[in-house]
Motif scaffolding. Structure first.
Motif, PDB file in Angstrom:
ATOM      1  N   ARG A 135       8.042  16.622 -26.116  1.00  0.00           N
ATOM      2  CA  ARG A 135       7.349  17.629 -26.938  1.00  0.00           C
ATOM      3  C   ARG A 135       6.889  17.058 -28.273  1.00  0.00           C
ATOM      4  O   ARG A 135       5.759  17.283 -28.717  1.00  0.00           O
ATOM      5  N   ASP A 136       7.771  16.286 -28.934  1.00  0.00           N
ATOM      6  CA  ASP A 136       7.522  15.875 -30.316  1.00  0.00           C
ATOM      7  C   ASP A 136       6.883  14.504 -30.461  1.00  0.00           C
ATOM      8  O   ASP A 136       6.276  14.209 -31.493  1.00  0.00           O
ATOM      9  N   VAL A 248       9.398  20.888 -45.783  1.00  0.00           N
ATOM     10  CA  VAL A 248      10.282  19.737 -45.594  1.00  0.00           C
ATOM     11  C   VAL A 248      10.518  19.028 -46.926  1.00  0.00           C
ATOM     12  O   VAL A 248      11.664  18.704 -47.289  1.00  0.00           O
ATOM     13  N   ASP A 249       9.446  18.792 -47.687  1.00  0.00           N
ATOM     14  CA  ASP A 249       9.594  18.152 -48.998  1.00  0.00           C
ATOM     15  C   ASP A 249      10.450  18.986 -49.938  1.00  0.00           C
ATOM     16  O   ASP A 249      11.268  18.458 -50.700  1.00  0.00           O
ATOM     17  N   ILE A 281       7.635  17.282 -37.644  1.00  0.00           N
ATOM     18  CA  ILE A 281       6.977  17.190 -38.954  1.00  0.00           C
ATOM     19  C   ILE A 281       7.726  16.216 -39.850  1.00  0.00           C
ATOM     20  O   ILE A 281       7.125  15.340 -40.492  1.00  0.00           O
ATOM     21  N   ALA A 282       9.044  16.338 -39.911  1.00  0.00           N
ATOM     22  CA  ALA A 282       9.847  15.458 -40.778  1.00  0.00           C
ATOM     23  C   ALA A 282       9.701  13.996 -40.361  1.00  0.00           C
ATOM     24  O   ALA A 282       9.531  13.111 -41.209  1.00  0.00           O
ATOM     25  N   ASP A 291      17.798  11.199 -44.154  1.00  0.00           N
ATOM     26  CA  ASP A 291      17.042  11.753 -45.286  1.00  0.00           C
ATOM     27  C   ASP A 291      17.121  13.270 -45.413  1.00  0.00           C
ATOM     28  O   ASP A 291      16.960  13.805 -46.511  1.00  0.00           O
ATOM     29  N   LEU A 292      17.300  13.964 -44.295  1.00  0.00           N
ATOM     30  CA  LEU A 292      17.168  15.422 -44.325  1.00  0.00           C
ATOM     31  C   LEU A 292      18.106  16.062 -43.307  1.00  0.00           C
ATOM     32  O   LEU A 292      17.950  15.855 -42.102  1.00  0.00           O
TER      33      LEU A 292
END
Length: 485
Positions: A135-136, A248-249, A281-282, A291-292
């Motif tokens: 999918r991604d 995200v940012d 997106i990330a 990072d997230l």
């Protein structure tokens, strides 16, 4: 002898339970069920002959048929002796038989009635990870996937992990799906609202996020996470890719966990929008696992499959340390495991038949037929609401709901106050009593103070929509005639 005092009363139970509310199964639905029983016991006792449930995203209860391939595989997995029966190929498609054998091979003991690994069966997590990667366009790790009984237990698990006291806050959209307000209340945290902009099609503005975050912090609240529902429930919007990058940012810069509710990812009804997972997106922005902190929720209950009662879902957990992951696994272990049928369905939803498979053509006909019909129902109901005096309704781009705004006359608002009801609850109750149509007041989802809404699903079967529209218009004209200032 005086009667003994009751050991448990409403005053003595956990106050967090009292604070918890869940509007989609609340007061209006209880009243609707009472009316339905009265209709069964005494036909003709009300000015309608059936209750039309538009209150909850429960597709199969309203006539949506399950996907044949999914049910064939489930049946064979639950009763594997069928695979050895003569004539099996006359009853089941060849690729459903092959998929069932493949799934049974990864289930210990081939037993769907046994407990599994607390994260879910490894082979099924492998299949889901492969589906996410497809999918991604970015790799997924099966060790990041926790299979759950629908998305709701996964949300509760993350709230339990993040909330330590009432001083911990979770940023949630308003309007929001009341699972979030309920779970935050149950776990003793604080809901930090951010308001979606109705005037821009329920837009999510970063300035609004920042304003509400700073306000909460100024009051001593430690904001731990941001909830984003995409496509939106109850609002039906689909986020643009650029907006997702901003979100995200924002989470990265503010040190927030991003909780991405993506259970409606298959429900897109407009040509100019498409679903992009927040993980995609990330990764496309260059953010890696370290990072997230990001948790993505998916469910078999929604989409074109609508298998709510099978209770299947998962969360993909990335960006957490090994120590925290151990604690998430411990929390999952307390529940032993999610049900195996739901686990199997989650693997099928993320890996449906593909072009070239024997079942692909019939599967695709079923899938597209359901999604096309949902799009037509959304458009018909949206147009109907916008044709009513004093009602405005944004376009339903995705999900399964409309969230029209009621611009009610002052006399109607005063009449609601006289019976100690919110104006939208007053309207919804009158609508139900007059027509049998069950919708949910917007006050159950949160809304800008002084505005009034209703949430209406698009799920009643297509042949029921004209009757719903006709009853709605007749009621609304009479209501406005009665209360017009």
């Amino acid at each position: 002898m005086a009667p003994a005092a009751r050991v448990v009363t409403a005053e003595s139970i956990n106050p967090k339970v009292l604070q918890c509310e869940y509007a989609v199964r609340g007061e209006i639905v209880i009243h609707a069920q009472r009316l339905q029983q009265e209709l069964q016991n005494k036909p003709g006792s009300h000015p309608f002959d059936e209750i039309l449930y538009c209150n909850i995203g429960n597709p199969q209860s309203l006539g949506q048929q399950p996907i044949t391939f999914f049910r064939e595989v489930l049946a064979l997995c639950d009763h594997p002796s069928l695979l050895d029966k003569t004539g099996i190929h006359a009853l089941f498609s060849a690729d459903a038989i092959a998929r069932a054998r493949q799934i049974l091979d990864v289930i210990p003991g081939k037993a769907t009635g046994a407990y599994s690994h607390s994260q879910g069966i490894k082979g099924l997590r492998d299949a889901i990870a492969a589906g996410i990667s497809y999918r991604d366009g970015f790799p997924a790790n099966p060790d990041d996937i926790f299979l759950t009984d629908g998305a709701s237990p996964a949300v509760h698990m993350m709230m339990q992990l993040l909330i330590r006291s009432e001083k911990d806050g979770i940023l949630c959209p308003i309007p929001q799906y009341p699972l979030y307000s309920a779970s935050i209340a149950l776990h003793g945290g604080s809901l930090v609202p951010y308001y979606l902009d109705e005037s821009t099609g329920w837009g999510l503005e970063i300035a609004e996020l920042k304003k509400q975050l700073d306000d909460a912090r100024s009051k001593g609240v430690t904001v731990r996470a941001l909830v984003v529902i995409n496509p939106g429930n109850p609002t039906g919007q689909v986020l643009a890719e650029e907006n997702q990058k901003q979100i995200v940012d924002f989470c990265k810069n503010e040190g927030l966990v991003l909780l991405a509710d993506e259970v409606y990812q298959e429900n897109i009804y407009v040509d100019d929008k498409k679903f992009n997972s927040f993980k995609k997106i990330a990764r496309s922005m260059g953010y890696g696992d370290e990072d997230l902190p990001l948790v993505s929720f998916q469910s078999v209950s929604k989409g074109y499959h609508g298998e709510c009662g099978k209770r299947g879902g998962y969360m993909e957990v990335t960006g957490f340390t090994a120590e925290v992951r151990e604690q998430i696994y411990k929390a999952a272990s307390v529940n032993l495991c999610s049900n195996i049928s739901g686990q199997i369905l989650a693997s099928l939803v993320m890996n449906p038949p593909k072009i070239g498979d024997k079942s692909y053509e019939s599967f695709n006909v079923e899938k597209q037929g359901i999604l096309s019909s949902l799009a037509r129902r959304a458009k018909a109901l949206q147009d109907a609401f916008n044709s009513l005096e004093g009602v405005t309704c944004n376009k339903t781009e995705g999900a399964m709901y409309l969230f029209p705004c009621l611009h009610l006359p002052n006399r109607a608002i005063q009449a609601a106050k006289a019976v100690n009801a919110a104006p939208d609850m007053f309207y919804v109750r009158r609508l139900l009593d007059a027509t049998g149509i069950v919708v949910v007041p917007g006050s159950g989802f949160g809304q800008v103070p002084g505005t009034w809404h209703i949430r209406c699903t698009i799920l009643p079967q297509e042949d029921k929509i004209p009757a719903i529209i006709s009853r709605l218009k007749t009621f609304h004209e009479a209501f406005m005639g009665e209360y017009r200032d």
